[in-house]
Motif scaffolding. Structure first.
Motif, PDB file in Angstrom:
ATOM      1  N   MET A 155       0.847  -1.177   0.000  1.00 65.09           N
ATOM      2  CA  MET A 155       0.000   0.000   0.000  1.00 65.09           C
ATOM      3  C   MET A 155       0.896   1.245   0.000  1.00 65.09           C
ATOM      4  O   MET A 155       1.755   1.391   0.856  1.00 65.09           O
ATOM      5  N   PRO A 156       0.673   2.177  -0.955  1.00 68.27           N
ATOM      6  CA  PRO A 156       1.503   3.380  -1.022  1.00 68.27           C
ATOM      7  C   PRO A 156       1.222   4.311   0.167  1.00 68.27           C
ATOM      8  O   PRO A 156       0.098   4.392   0.660  1.00 68.27           O
ATOM      9  N   LYS A 157       2.261   4.994   0.590  1.00 68.53           N
ATOM     10  CA  LYS A 157       2.147   5.930   1.708  1.00 68.53           C
ATOM     11  C   LYS A 157       1.397   7.183   1.250  1.00 68.53           C
ATOM     12  O   LYS A 157       1.675   7.729   0.191  1.00 68.53           O
ATOM     13  N   LYS A 158       0.426   7.640   2.063  1.00 70.72           N
ATOM     14  CA  LYS A 158      -0.349   8.842   1.733  1.00 70.72           C
ATOM     15  C   LYS A 158       0.505  10.078   1.969  1.00 70.72           C
ATOM     16  O   LYS A 158       1.266  10.157   2.930  1.00 70.72           O
ATOM     17  N   GLU A 159       0.355  11.036   1.063  1.00 72.10           N
ATOM     18  CA  GLU A 159       1.057  12.295   1.213  1.00 72.10           C
ATOM     19  C   GLU A 159       0.263  13.196   2.154  1.00 72.10           C
ATOM     20  O   GLU A 159      -0.963  13.252   2.094  1.00 72.10           O
ATOM     21  N   ASN A 160       0.955  13.917   3.022  1.00 68.01           N
ATOM     22  CA  ASN A 160       0.297  14.840   3.947  1.00 68.01           C
ATOM     23  C   ASN A 160      -0.221  16.048   3.159  1.00 68.01           C
ATOM     24  O   ASN A 160       0.554  16.725   2.483  1.00 68.01           O
ATOM     25  N   PRO A 161      -1.539  16.340   3.241  1.00 73.55           N
ATOM     26  CA  PRO A 161      -2.113  17.447   2.462  1.00 73.55           C
ATOM     27  C   PRO A 161      -1.822  18.828   3.053  1.00 73.55           C
ATOM     28  O   PRO A 161      -2.137  19.839   2.446  1.00 73.55           O
ATOM     29  N   LEU A 162      -1.206  18.876   4.239  1.00 75.83           N
ATOM     30  CA  LEU A 162      -0.969  20.157   4.903  1.00 75.83           C
ATOM     31  C   LEU A 162       0.405  20.715   4.581  1.00 75.83           C
ATOM     32  O   LEU A 162       1.377  19.979   4.469  1.00 75.83           O
ATOM     33  N   LYS A 163       0.477  22.025   4.474  1.00 74.64           N
ATOM     34  CA  LYS A 163       1.747  22.699   4.222  1.00 74.64           C
ATOM     35  C   LYS A 163       2.578  22.744   5.504  1.00 74.64           C
ATOM     36  O   LYS A 163       2.031  22.770   6.601  1.00 74.64           O
ATOM     37  N   GLN A 164       3.871  22.815   5.343  1.00 73.56           N
ATOM     38  CA  GLN A 164       4.771  23.035   6.473  1.00 73.56           C
ATOM     39  C   GLN A 164       4.808  24.530   6.757  1.00 73.56           C
ATOM     40  O   GLN A 164       4.934  25.340   5.831  1.00 73.56           O
ATOM     41  N   LEU A 165       4.696  24.913   8.012  1.00 76.46           N
ATOM     42  CA  LEU A 165       4.693  26.317   8.394  1.00 76.46           C
ATOM     43  C   LEU A 165       6.089  26.909   8.258  1.00 76.46           C
ATOM     44  O   LEU A 165       7.062  26.341   8.756  1.00 76.46           O
ATOM     45  N   PRO A 166       6.229  28.056   7.584  1.00 75.32           N
ATOM     46  CA  PRO A 166       7.546  28.690   7.450  1.00 75.32           C
ATOM     47  C   PRO A 166       8.063  29.189   8.801  1.00 75.32           C
ATOM     48  O   PRO A 166       7.293  29.428   9.727  1.00 75.32           O
ATOM     49  N   ILE A 167       9.357  29.394   8.895  1.00 72.48           N
ATOM     50  CA  ILE A 167       9.975  29.892  10.126  1.00 72.48           C
ATOM     51  C   ILE A 167       9.597  31.349  10.371  1.00 72.48           C
ATOM     52  O   ILE A 167       9.282  31.741  11.483  1.00 72.48           O
ATOM     53  N   ASN A 168       9.584  32.148   9.319  1.00 69.31           N
ATOM     54  CA  ASN A 168       9.294  33.572   9.419  1.00 69.31           C
ATOM     55  C   ASN A 168       7.780  33.804   9.369  1.00 69.31           C
ATOM     56  O   ASN A 168       7.141  33.462   8.379  1.00 69.31           O
ATOM     57  N   PRO A 169       7.177  34.408  10.416  1.00 64.46           N
ATOM     58  CA  PRO A 169       5.720  34.627  10.439  1.00 64.46           C
ATOM     59  C   PRO A 169       5.169  35.425   9.268  1.00 64.46           C
ATOM     60  O   PRO A 169       4.042  35.208   8.849  1.00 64.46           O
ATOM     61  N   GLU A 170       5.950  36.341   8.710  1.00 67.66           N
ATOM     62  CA  GLU A 170       5.471  37.137   7.575  1.00 67.66           C
ATOM     63  C   GLU A 170       5.255  36.281   6.331  1.00 67.66           C
ATOM     64  O   GLU A 170       4.580  36.685   5.406  1.00 67.66           O
ATOM     65  N   GLU A 171       5.834  35.095   6.315  1.00 68.97           N
ATOM     66  CA  GLU A 171       5.740  34.233   5.141  1.00 68.97           C
ATOM     67  C   GLU A 171       4.454  33.407   5.091  1.00 68.97           C
ATOM     68  O   GLU A 171       4.229  32.697   4.129  1.00 68.97           O
ATOM     69  N   TYR A 172       3.627  33.476   6.125  1.00 73.44           N
ATOM     70  CA  TYR A 172       2.369  32.733   6.053  1.00 73.44           C
ATOM     71  C   TYR A 172       1.144  33.631   6.105  1.00 73.44           C
ATOM     72  O   TYR A 172       0.054  33.229   6.459  1.00 73.44           O
ATOM     73  N   GLY A 173       1.322  34.865   5.688  1.00 72.83           N
ATOM     74  CA  GLY A 173       0.184  35.759   5.537  1.00 72.83           C
ATOM     75  C   GLY A 173      -0.020  36.658   6.735  1.00 72.83           C
ATOM     76  O   GLY A 173       0.736  36.625   7.696  1.00 72.83           O
ATOM     77  N   THR A 174      -1.068  37.438   6.647  1.00 74.84           N
ATOM     78  CA  THR A 174      -1.381  38.379   7.720  1.00 74.84           C
ATOM     79  C   THR A 174      -2.893  38.493   7.883  1.00 74.84           C
ATOM     80  O   THR A 174      -3.648  38.131   6.987  1.00 74.84           O
ATOM     81  N   ILE A 175      -3.293  38.980   9.029  1.00 77.31           N
ATOM     82  CA  ILE A 175      -4.706  39.242   9.318  1.00 77.31           C
ATOM     83  C   ILE A 175      -4.878  40.753   9.385  1.00 77.31           C
ATOM     84  O   ILE A 175      -4.094  41.442  10.033  1.00 77.31           O
ATOM     85  N   ARG A 176      -5.891  41.241   8.694  1.00 74.15           N
ATOM     86  CA  ARG A 176      -6.167  42.683   8.707  1.00 74.15           C
ATOM     87  C   ARG A 176      -7.544  42.914   9.307  1.00 74.15           C
ATOM     88  O   ARG A 176      -8.516  42.261   8.931  1.00 74.15           O
ATOM     89  N   ILE A 177      -7.610  43.822  10.252  1.00 70.32           N
ATOM     90  CA  ILE A 177      -8.877  44.203  10.873  1.00 70.32           C
ATOM     91  C   ILE A 177      -9.374  45.449  10.152  1.00 70.32           C
ATOM     92  O   ILE A 177      -8.664  46.447  10.063  1.00 70.32           O
ATOM     93  N   LYS A 178     -10.584  45.383   9.639  1.00 72.10           N
ATOM     94  CA  LYS A 178     -11.127  46.463   8.809  1.00 72.10           C
ATOM     95  C   LYS A 178     -12.076  47.383   9.587  1.00 72.10           C
ATOM     96  O   LYS A 178     -13.038  47.892   9.038  1.00 72.10           O
ATOM     97  N   LEU A 179     -11.751  47.597  10.854  1.00 74.13           N
ATOM     98  CA  LEU A 179     -12.607  48.420  11.704  1.00 74.13           C
ATOM     99  C   LEU A 179     -12.683  49.860  11.193  1.00 74.13           C
ATOM    100  O   LEU A 179     -13.759  50.461  11.173  1.00 74.13           O
ATOM    101  N   ARG A 180     -11.575  50.420  10.767  1.00 79.59           N
ATOM    102  CA  ARG A 180     -11.560  51.814  10.264  1.00 79.59           C
ATOM    103  C   ARG A 180     -12.551  51.984   9.118  1.00 79.59           C
ATOM    104  O   ARG A 180     -13.353  52.920   9.100  1.00 79.59           O
TER     105      ARG A 180
END
Length: 88
Positions: free
Chosen positions: A1-26
């Protein structure tokens, strides 16, 4: 039986490399013509705390605060918060 590939990405070391959250209160406040004083009074929160949300200076989101803001401004959480994926 072939090994299943993990569908999840590995988290980068630098937080800026996985996006940002913006609050649109203004933008919501401007669209509804609501002042900081009015919002502070209605949400029963300090202006300083709301200013941090408005200016995107929050490190940890507080569910109760988000509920208060959404309730008072009659908006949805999707209207208030946006995920901006990283540029690849």
């Amino acid at each position: 039986m072939p090994k299943k590939e993990n569908p999840l990405k590995q988290l980068p070391i630098n937080p800026e490399e996985y996006g940002t959250i913006r609050i649109k209160l203004r933008e919501i406040m401007e669209a509804k013509d609501v002042s900081m004083n009015q919002l502070s009074f209605r949400t029963e929160m300090q202006r300083t705390q709301l200013r941090n949300y408005r200016d995107n200076k929050i490190q940890r989101l507080d569910i109760d605060i988000l509920k208060r803001i959404c309730y008072v401004l009659e908006c949805d959480l999707h209207d208030l918060i946006e995920y901006i994926p990283p540029k690849e």
